[in-house]
Design a protein around this motif. Sequence first.
Motif, PDB file in Angstrom:
ATOM      1  N   PRO A 192       0.687  -1.195  -0.029  1.00 57.82           N
ATOM      2  CA  PRO A 192      -0.219  -0.120   0.036  1.00 57.82           C
ATOM      3  C   PRO A 192       0.881   1.315  -0.216  1.00 57.82           C
ATOM      4  O   PRO A 192       2.005   1.288   0.435  1.00 57.82           O
ATOM      5  CB  PRO A 192      -0.781  -0.046   1.289  1.00 57.82           C
ATOM      6  N   ASP A 193       0.601   2.402  -0.602  1.00 58.28           N
ATOM      7  CA  ASP A 193       0.933   3.623  -0.598  1.00 58.28           C
ATOM      8  C   ASP A 193       0.490   4.309   0.856  1.00 58.28           C
ATOM      9  O   ASP A 193      -0.260   5.212   1.145  1.00 58.28           O
ATOM     10  CB  ASP A 193       0.617   4.516  -1.670  1.00 58.28           C
ATOM     11  N   ALA A 194       1.351   3.734   1.899  1.00 62.32           N
ATOM     12  CA  ALA A 194       0.984   4.168   3.402  1.00 62.32           C
ATOM     13  C   ALA A 194       2.140   3.839   4.020  1.00 62.32           C
ATOM     14  O   ALA A 194       2.977   2.905   3.798  1.00 62.32           O
ATOM     15  CB  ALA A 194      -0.297   3.491   3.700  1.00 62.32           C
ATOM     16  N   GLU A 195       2.263   4.627   5.285  1.00 61.76           N
ATOM     17  CA  GLU A 195       3.188   4.112   6.251  1.00 61.76           C
ATOM     18  C   GLU A 195       3.198   2.614   6.861  1.00 61.76           C
ATOM     19  O   GLU A 195       1.863   2.408   6.851  1.00 61.76           O
ATOM     20  CB  GLU A 195       3.340   5.212   7.542  1.00 61.76           C
ATOM     21  N   PRO A 196       4.124   1.992   7.089  1.00 61.40           N
ATOM     22  CA  PRO A 196       4.122   0.641   7.458  1.00 61.40           C
ATOM     23  C   PRO A 196       3.644   0.572   9.065  1.00 61.40           C
ATOM     24  O   PRO A 196       3.610   1.667   9.518  1.00 61.40           O
ATOM     25  CB  PRO A 196       5.371   0.122   7.520  1.00 61.40           C
ATOM     26  N   PRO A 197       2.787  -0.577   9.251  1.00 64.29           N
ATOM     27  CA  PRO A 197       2.336  -0.610  10.833  1.00 64.29           C
ATOM     28  C   PRO A 197       3.307  -0.574  11.631  1.00 64.29           C
ATOM     29  O   PRO A 197       4.536  -1.131  11.505  1.00 64.29           O
ATOM     30  CB  PRO A 197       1.444  -1.372  10.738  1.00 64.29           C
ATOM     31  N   ALA A 198       3.259  -0.159  13.056  1.00 63.86           N
ATOM     32  CA  ALA A 198       4.299  -0.375  14.170  1.00 63.86           C
ATOM     33  C   ALA A 198       3.990  -1.448  14.941  1.00 63.86           C
ATOM     34  O   ALA A 198       4.798  -2.114  15.540  1.00 63.86           O
ATOM     35  CB  ALA A 198       3.717   0.878  15.197  1.00 63.86           C
ATOM     36  N   GLU A 199       2.843  -2.344  14.748  1.00 66.91           N
ATOM     37  CA  GLU A 199       2.809  -3.778  15.218  1.00 66.91           C
ATOM     38  C   GLU A 199       2.534  -4.678  14.046  1.00 66.91           C
ATOM     39  O   GLU A 199       2.358  -4.275  12.886  1.00 66.91           O
ATOM     40  CB  GLU A 199       1.517  -3.562  16.297  1.00 66.91           C
ATOM     41  N   VAL A 200       2.682  -5.968  14.614  1.00 71.07           N
ATOM     42  CA  VAL A 200       2.692  -7.109  13.595  1.00 71.07           C
ATOM     43  C   VAL A 200       1.052  -7.302  13.365  1.00 71.07           C
ATOM     44  O   VAL A 200       0.201  -7.145  14.029  1.00 71.07           O
ATOM     45  CB  VAL A 200       2.986  -8.479  14.305  1.00 71.07           C
TER      46      VAL A 200
END
Length: 323
Positions: free
Chosen positions: A206-214
Amino acid sequence: MRIRPLAALSLAALSAVILAGCAGSGEPDATPTPSASSAASDCGLDPQPGADSDAVTVSGSAPALTAEVPTDLEFTDLQRTVVTEGDGDDLAGGDLVSGQYVIIDPATGEVILDSATLSADDSGLVPITVNGSSIFGSAVLCAPLGSTTAFTIPGSLLGEGASNAVVVAQSVEQLPTVATGEDQAPVDGMPEVELADNGEPTVTIPDAEPPAEVQIAELKKGDGATVESGDTVFVQYSGIKWSDGSEFDSSWSRGEPTQFETTGVVEGFQQALEGQTVGSQVLVVIPPAFGYGEGEINDADLTGETLVFVIDILGVQRAATQQ
């Protein structure tokens, strides 16, 4: 993640199994590399029958194989005898089958490991990856499905100070090399996955920031045995970097499923496996804290990378310590 098949049981790893009396292959390798076939032949180690392997008497059929081993075998070379020939197609590298294997100490006749004790269900069978670079894979490679084999292995091939060993094995049923579970609804915000005709995934980040959690999503839900901590899982997988969408590791590129203990991989990957069922396909996004650690992203390793995996769970074998 460059996952090494921790329980593939190459000649060296089998030595560790015999000496330790369990199914593990030693300490997990944090950054393993793909293993190549030990021989150029399509039949891998290609062991031939000889006086030693011919002298092993095998009784019963999987999951109740037993064997009697004479005490005067010479173990001058690697030998394999097809004791009973199955009526299926010849097994080739990259196949996955169910079956049974038994490791025997020829000096005492003692059974060191019987895979029937590691089965995850009532069948008494375990998965076996067919290939030419591991003992169990070679035991059934290039033999018709359903065959029973006797494999005699000199200790000199297993490592310095290792004892001779005998392995008897039988393949029973061909297993799928892709997840076969029921399709599940996609999860918003997760990477998109498209499957080729052979099941190999293509992942779009996705064109988005990666998540901070699994983040974990089931793409397919299987109805097989549940994966428990410490189990050996048999999988197909692709690993992709969130940062640029490039693939950094894949069992598909090696042409066969791989296998490893759930406790021998990074935390996020372990979370994605344990509690899932055989036949499932799992999509997992692993932030650096649950992968290879925080830091500046570079091409030398996976530090600082958010990792995306698509995992087809094809089979499972219980840990010997759970028995």
